[in-house]
Write an enzyme that holds these catalytic residues in place. Structure first.
Site, PDB file in Angstrom:
ATOM      1  N   LYS A   1       0.705  -1.098   0.087  1.00 44.67           N
ATOM      2  CA  LYS A   1      -0.141   0.055  -0.009  1.00 44.67           C
ATOM      3  C   LYS A   1       0.921   1.332   0.052  1.00 44.67           C
ATOM      4  O   LYS A   1       0.633   2.213  -0.817  1.00 44.67           O
ATOM      5  CB  LYS A   1      -0.958   0.175   1.255  1.00 44.67           C
ATOM      6  CG  LYS A   1      -1.972  -1.224   1.182  1.00 44.67           C
ATOM      7  CD  LYS A   1      -3.077  -0.987   2.250  1.00 44.67           C
ATOM      8  CE  LYS A   1      -2.479  -0.740   3.864  1.00 44.67           C
ATOM      9  NZ  LYS A   1      -2.046  -2.243   4.197  1.00 44.67           N
TER      10      LYS A   1
ATOM     11  N   ARG B   1     -10.455   0.112   8.765  1.00 43.07           N
ATOM     12  CA  ARG B   1      -9.786  -1.176   9.246  1.00 43.07           C
ATOM     13  C   ARG B   1     -10.674  -2.073   9.701  1.00 43.07           C
ATOM     14  O   ARG B   1     -10.490  -3.331  10.042  1.00 43.07           O
ATOM     15  CB  ARG B   1      -8.746  -0.762  10.139  1.00 43.07           C
ATOM     16  CG  ARG B   1      -7.500  -1.243  10.348  1.00 43.07           C
ATOM     17  CD  ARG B   1      -6.477  -1.533   9.215  1.00 43.07           C
ATOM     18  NE  ARG B   1      -5.033  -1.746   9.856  1.00 43.07           N
ATOM     19  CZ  ARG B   1      -4.027  -1.207   9.599  1.00 43.07           C
ATOM     20  NH1 ARG B   1      -4.228  -0.022   8.873  1.00 43.07           N
ATOM     21  NH2 ARG B   1      -2.886  -1.331   9.928  1.00 43.07           N
TER      22      ARG B   1
ATOM     23  N   ARG C   1      11.298  -6.046   5.229  1.00 43.09           N
ATOM     24  CA  ARG C   1      11.280  -4.818   5.678  1.00 43.09           C
ATOM     25  C   ARG C   1      11.575  -4.552   7.223  1.00 43.09           C
ATOM     26  O   ARG C   1      12.111  -3.326   7.434  1.00 43.09           O
ATOM     27  CB  ARG C   1       9.794  -4.333   5.680  1.00 43.09           C
ATOM     28  CG  ARG C   1       9.552  -2.767   5.681  1.00 43.09           C
ATOM     29  CD  ARG C   1       8.231  -2.367   5.392  1.00 43.09           C
ATOM     30  NE  ARG C   1       7.100  -2.815   6.587  1.00 43.09           N
ATOM     31  CZ  ARG C   1       5.975  -2.605   6.484  1.00 43.09           C
ATOM     32  NH1 ARG C   1       5.312  -2.054   5.113  1.00 43.09           N
ATOM     33  NH2 ARG C   1       4.840  -3.072   7.288  1.00 43.09           N
TER      34      ARG C   1
ATOM     35  N   ARG D   1      10.789   0.284  12.695  1.00 46.20           N
ATOM     36  CA  ARG D   1       9.585   0.159  13.007  1.00 46.20           C
ATOM     37  C   ARG D   1       9.401  -0.667  14.276  1.00 46.20           C
ATOM     38  O   ARG D   1       9.784  -1.927  14.091  1.00 46.20           O
ATOM     39  CB  ARG D   1       8.272  -0.021  12.104  1.00 46.20           C
ATOM     40  CG  ARG D   1       7.819   1.154  11.483  1.00 46.20           C
ATOM     41  CD  ARG D   1       6.896   0.953  10.470  1.00 46.20           C
ATOM     42  NE  ARG D   1       5.697   0.047  10.917  1.00 46.20           N
ATOM     43  CZ  ARG D   1       4.572  -0.181  10.237  1.00 46.20           C
ATOM     44  NH1 ARG D   1       4.608   0.454   9.071  1.00 46.20           N
ATOM     45  NH2 ARG D   1       3.568  -0.502  10.663  1.00 46.20           N
TER      46      ARG D   1
ATOM     47  N   ARG E   1      -0.333  -8.708  13.689  1.00 49.25           N
ATOM     48  CA  ARG E   1      -0.982  -7.986  12.730  1.00 49.25           C
ATOM     49  C   ARG E   1      -1.919  -8.631  11.613  1.00 49.25           C
ATOM     50  O   ARG E   1      -2.975  -8.177  11.016  1.00 49.25           O
ATOM     51  CB  ARG E   1       0.138  -7.127  11.980  1.00 49.25           C
ATOM     52  CG  ARG E   1       0.676  -5.872  13.082  1.00 49.25           C
ATOM     53  CD  ARG E   1       1.895  -5.436  12.711  1.00 49.25           C
ATOM     54  NE  ARG E   1       1.747  -4.633  11.468  1.00 49.25           N
ATOM     55  CZ  ARG E   1       2.852  -4.234  10.852  1.00 49.25           C
ATOM     56  NH1 ARG E   1       4.144  -4.739  11.187  1.00 49.25           N
ATOM     57  NH2 ARG E   1       2.821  -3.523   9.628  1.00 49.25           N
TER      58      ARG E   1
HETATM   59  P1  AMP Z   1      -0.181   0.516   9.181  1.00 53.28           P
HETATM   60  O1  AMP Z   1       1.160   1.671   9.168  1.00 53.28           O
HETATM   61  O2  AMP Z   1      -1.148   0.979   8.310  1.00 53.28           O
HETATM   62  O3  AMP Z   1       0.292  -0.782   9.014  1.00 53.28           O
HETATM   63  O4  AMP Z   1      -0.740   0.522  10.893  1.00 53.28           O
HETATM   64  C1  AMP Z   1       0.082   0.457  11.848  1.00 53.28           C
HETATM   65  C2  AMP Z   1      -0.587   0.263  13.023  1.00 53.28           C
HETATM   66  O5  AMP Z   1      -1.227   1.356  13.462  1.00 53.28           O
HETATM   67  C3  AMP Z   1      -1.618  -0.893  13.067  1.00 53.28           C
HETATM   68  O6  AMP Z   1      -1.086  -2.195  13.527  1.00 53.28           O
HETATM   69  C4  AMP Z   1      -2.486  -0.257  14.169  1.00 53.28           C
HETATM   70  O7  AMP Z   1      -2.345  -0.387  15.516  1.00 53.28           O
HETATM   71  C5  AMP Z   1      -2.480   1.060  14.082  1.00 53.28           C
HETATM   72  N1  AMP Z   1      -3.736   1.635  13.027  1.00 53.28           N
HETATM   73  C6  AMP Z   1      -3.368   1.999  11.740  1.00 53.28           C
HETATM   74  N2  AMP Z   1      -4.647   2.263  11.352  1.00 53.28           N
HETATM   75  C7  AMP Z   1      -5.438   2.041  12.139  1.00 53.28           C
HETATM   76  C8  AMP Z   1      -6.943   1.996  11.927  1.00 53.28           C
HETATM   77  N3  AMP Z   1      -7.630   2.446  11.020  1.00 53.28           N
HETATM   78  N4  AMP Z   1      -7.614   1.565  12.997  1.00 53.28           N
HETATM   79  C9  AMP Z   1      -7.031   1.189  14.161  1.00 53.28           C
HETATM   80  N5  AMP Z   1      -5.593   0.898  14.096  1.00 53.28           N
HETATM   81  C10 AMP Z   1      -4.823   1.470  13.146  1.00 53.28           C
END
Ligand code: AMP
Length: 188
Positions: free
Chosen positions: A14, A87, A126, A132, A143
């Site tokens: 993404k 999400r 990654r 991270r 995740r």
């Molecule tokens: P990402 O960078 O999109 O992989 O998000 C990293 C982390 O941020 C996720 O594992 C969640 O803990 C949190 N997160 C990101 N977007 C959301 C969302 N829309 N709703 C809830 N938690 C989120």
């Protein structure tokens, strides 16, 4: 004005495809993950509250991300690429209401389709360079579990509304972008 959701499992690409689409269509890139990580980096009150949840790989509460999205839509003038939101189905329902409140329509929801083994391979790769704290083997498993349990039903939600477009996300990056662009061009 384009309002596009880029959907997919963690590791689906993404981020990479967002960069391309944002440049091509001059969109505002709204990544809830990036916004949340910034709260942690800035050590805000919110950042302190969510750090352990994000480190575990679980989703943070809907209220937090919904408020961020509401503000982002209110402040946007050029069209939005939603990355990492919605999400879960509750967030998808709220997004419908927010778009309506701001007089907007969703163009489409593009989901990047990548085999599970490839997702894990990419995420582990990654993890070596991302820095991270949620890029380690145990968190990656959680995740993916969160994705399968809570996020995957979002695809069915948009499928029912005829807005879900599946694009193969495995292979040449440029070919994947071309496929996404072809789908957007049909609907814009
Ligand atoms: P990402 O960078 O999109 O992989 O998000 C990293 C982390 O941020 C996720 O594992 C969640 O803990 C949190 N997160 C990101 N977007 C959301 C969302 N829309 N709703 C809830 N938690 C989120």
């Amino acid at each position: 004005m384009l309002n596009i959701i880029l959907f997919g499992a963690p590791g689906a690409g993404k981020g990479t495809q967002s960069d391309y689409l944002v440049e091509r269509y001059h969109l505002n890139h709204i990544s809830t993950g990036d916004l949340l990580r910034k709260e942690i980096a800035d050590q805000t009150e919110l950042g302190k509250r969510i750090k352990s949840i994000m480190d575990s790989g679980s989703l943070v509460s809907d209220d937090i991300v919904v408020e961020m999205i509401d503000k982002a839509i209110a402040n946007d003038t050029q069209g939005i690429l939603f990355d990492g939101f919605p999400r879960n189905v509750a967030q998808a329902e709220v997004l419908d209401q927010l778009l309506e409140k701001h007089g907007r329509k969703l163009t489409c929801m593009i989901s990047l389709d990548v085999p599970r083994e490839e997702l894990i391979r990419r995420m582990l790769e990654r993890a070596k360079i991302s820095g991270r704290s949620d890029d380690n083997e145990e968190t990656i498993k959680n995740r993916l579990k969160e994705y399968e349990n809570k996020t995957l039903p979002v695809a069915a939600y948009y499928e029912k509304k005829g807005q879900h477009i599946k694009v193969n996300g495995f292979g040449d990056i440029k070919a994947i972008s071309d496929n996404i662009v072809a789908e957007i061009e049909k609907r814009k």
